[in-house]
Design an enzyme around this catalytic site. Structure first.
Site, mmCIF file in Angstrom:
data_model
loop_
_atom_site.group_PDB
_atom_site.id
_atom_site.type_symbol
_atom_site.label_atom_id
_atom_site.label_comp_id
_atom_site.label_asym_id
_atom_site.label_seq_id
_atom_site.Cartn_x
_atom_site.Cartn_y
_atom_site.Cartn_z
ATOM 1 N N LEU A 79 -9.968 -6.595 1.436
ATOM 2 C CA LEU A 79 -8.818 -7.332 0.904
ATOM 3 C C LEU A 79 -8.186 -6.529 -0.237
ATOM 4 C CD1 LEU A 79 -7.200 -10.076 0.890
ATOM 5 C CD2 LEU A 79 -8.649 -10.668 -1.053
ATOM 6 N N VAL A 80 -6.918 -6.183 -0.069
ATOM 7 C CA VAL A 80 -6.258 -5.285 -1.014
ATOM 8 C C VAL A 80 -5.569 -6.083 -2.123
ATOM 9 C CG1 VAL A 80 -4.648 -3.370 -1.290
ATOM 10 C CG2 VAL A 80 -5.878 -3.660 0.880
ATOM 11 N N TYR A 111 -3.815 -11.730 13.426
ATOM 12 C CA TYR A 111 -3.760 -10.554 12.552
ATOM 13 C C TYR A 111 -4.982 -9.660 12.761
ATOM 14 C CZ TYR A 111 -4.137 -7.595 8.453
ATOM 15 O OH TYR A 111 -4.285 -6.507 7.637
ATOM 16 N N LYS A 130 -4.959 -5.628 14.239
ATOM 17 C CA LYS A 130 -5.517 -4.431 13.599
ATOM 18 C C LYS A 130 -6.527 -3.737 14.524
ATOM 19 C CE LYS A 130 -4.251 -3.325 10.174
ATOM 20 N NZ LYS A 130 -2.983 -2.660 9.772
ATOM 21 N N ILE A 160 0.840 -1.205 0.000
ATOM 22 C CA ILE A 160 0.000 0.000 0.000
ATOM 23 C C ILE A 160 0.869 1.246 0.000
ATOM 24 C CG2 ILE A 160 -1.697 1.341 1.328
ATOM 25 C CD1 ILE A 160 -2.822 -1.343 2.363
ATOM 26 N N ALA A 169 2.914 1.199 8.088
ATOM 27 C CA ALA A 169 3.680 0.035 8.540
ATOM 28 C C ALA A 169 2.893 -0.761 9.574
ATOM 29 C CB ALA A 169 5.009 0.495 9.152
ATOM 30 N N SER A 170 2.770 -2.057 9.334
ATOM 31 C CA SER A 170 2.157 -2.962 10.303
ATOM 32 C C SER A 170 2.471 -4.377 9.846
ATOM 33 C CB SER A 170 0.642 -2.773 10.375
ATOM 34 O OG SER A 170 0.105 -3.501 11.464
#
Length: 340
Positions: free
Chosen positions: A188-189, A157, A161, A13, A82-83
């Site tokens: 969903l990217v 995960y 988030k 991203i 960032a993650s």
């Protein structure tokens, strides 16, 4: 022109956010765990942009205080992207939760101290749509928060988030008051990768196109194109009405079988590798034993989660590409990068 910091600059991203910020004329600095990533990143950005790109990279890690104050100094805006995103489920949930939560707080505190106007943070649909069981809203909106009550779909995960975004809002309404925060919560990217180093979300396409699956499990996701996720970030950075708001971004829900059919139609050379039949739930459990990424599909079996992006459209003027476009563009870029 603004001075903008993008954390996790080498990510999927982040690359698109950087590209769009540069196209809009902003001055961009990135962070990465190693400053040595500057060369390869700038090569990748240059190839995608079709012109020379050279942004500075400041070394900063989500798990350490070191470097964040220096990275935020002099910035007008910060995109905290960032993650940690795992390809497989970690044994210890804290491997994801602690860097996600503590990293977000490090970035916000550094931004506050540096006098940054606004932080746009990448959260996720994961922070809204999970843990509801049979009481899941349909569609999910920004008013909803995932329910961390031990449901099977609250994977490490998903929890990372949720916990990170909750911590961010708690900070700016408390100790960090005065710092503006906006969160972007994508589904969903998919969409085009810039190189062979890409996000775990794109595993959906690589799994289907590599012939690893004998069939399609009864699993689906709302899909969003990475270019549209980036556009939402850039719009939210300066829009007066975006401060203090969450924005769910996604097009529509697609079953894996629909994704596979779209790929077979668009890329006939891959048709023989793409699964053309459904597989039962018990087989997914078996596949997960030898194909670890498949383990993350198990809690999603037979579940439909729909979201509304009406708020992003109304407030930000956001207009997404279709889910099919995101799938096709993602697959085409993986083929061109030699990944599948």
């Amino acid at each position: 022109m603004a001075k903008v910091l993008v954390t996790g600059a080498t990510g999927f991203i982040a690359g698109h956010v950087i590209h769009q910020l540069l196209e809009a004329g902003h001055e961009v600095t990135g962070t990465a765990r190693s400053a040595a990533k500057a060369g390869p990143l700038n090569q990748t950005l240059s190839a995608y942009a079709g012109r020379p790109v050279s942004i500075p990279i400041r070394e900063a890690d989500l798990s350490s205080d070191k470097g964040w104050a220096e990275a935020a100094e002099g910035m007008d805006y910060v995109h905290h992207i960032a993650s940690p995103i795992p390809a497989t489920v970690p044994k210890n949930a804290d491997e994801l939760i602690l860097p996600a939560r503590d990293g977000a707080l490090r970035v916000l505190k550094a931004a506050k101290a540096a006098g940054v106007k606004r932080v746009v943070m990448t959260s996720s649909m994961a922070a809204c749509a999970y843990g509801w069981g049979d009481k899941r809203p349909n569609p999910v909106t920004e008013e909803h928060w995932s329910q961390d009550t031990g449901g099977a779909d609250m994977t490490p995960y998903i929890r990372s988030k949720l916990i990170a975004e909750r911590a961010a809002w708690d900070y700016v309404t408390g100790e960090g008051q005065g710092l503006e925060l906006t969160t972007i919560n994508p589904a969903l990217v998919l969409g085009p990768v810039m190189s062979g180093d890409f996000s775990a979300s794109v595993e959906v396409l690589t799994q289907l196109m590599s012939g690893k699956l004998p069939g399609t499990p009864k699993v689906g996701f709302v899909v969003v194109d990475v270019r549209d996720v980036a556009a939402a970030h850039v719009a939210a950075m300066t829009h007066p009405a975006a401060a203090g708001e969450r924005f769910l971004v996604g097009d529509r829900f697609m079953w894996f079988s629909e994704v596979a059919a779209t790929l077979a139609r668009e890329f006939p050379a891959y048709a023989s590798k793409l699964p053309s039949r459904d597989i039962p739930a018990w087989m997914v459990h078996l596949i997960a034993l030898i194909n670890p990424p498949a383990k993350q599909l198990i809690p999603e079996l037979n579940r439909e989660r729909h979201i509304s992006s009406e708020k992003a459209r109304r407030v930000l003027g956001w207009q997404p590409r279709t889910s099919e476009e995101a799938v096709i563009a993602g697959a085409r870029s993986l083929i061109e990068a030699g990944v599948v």
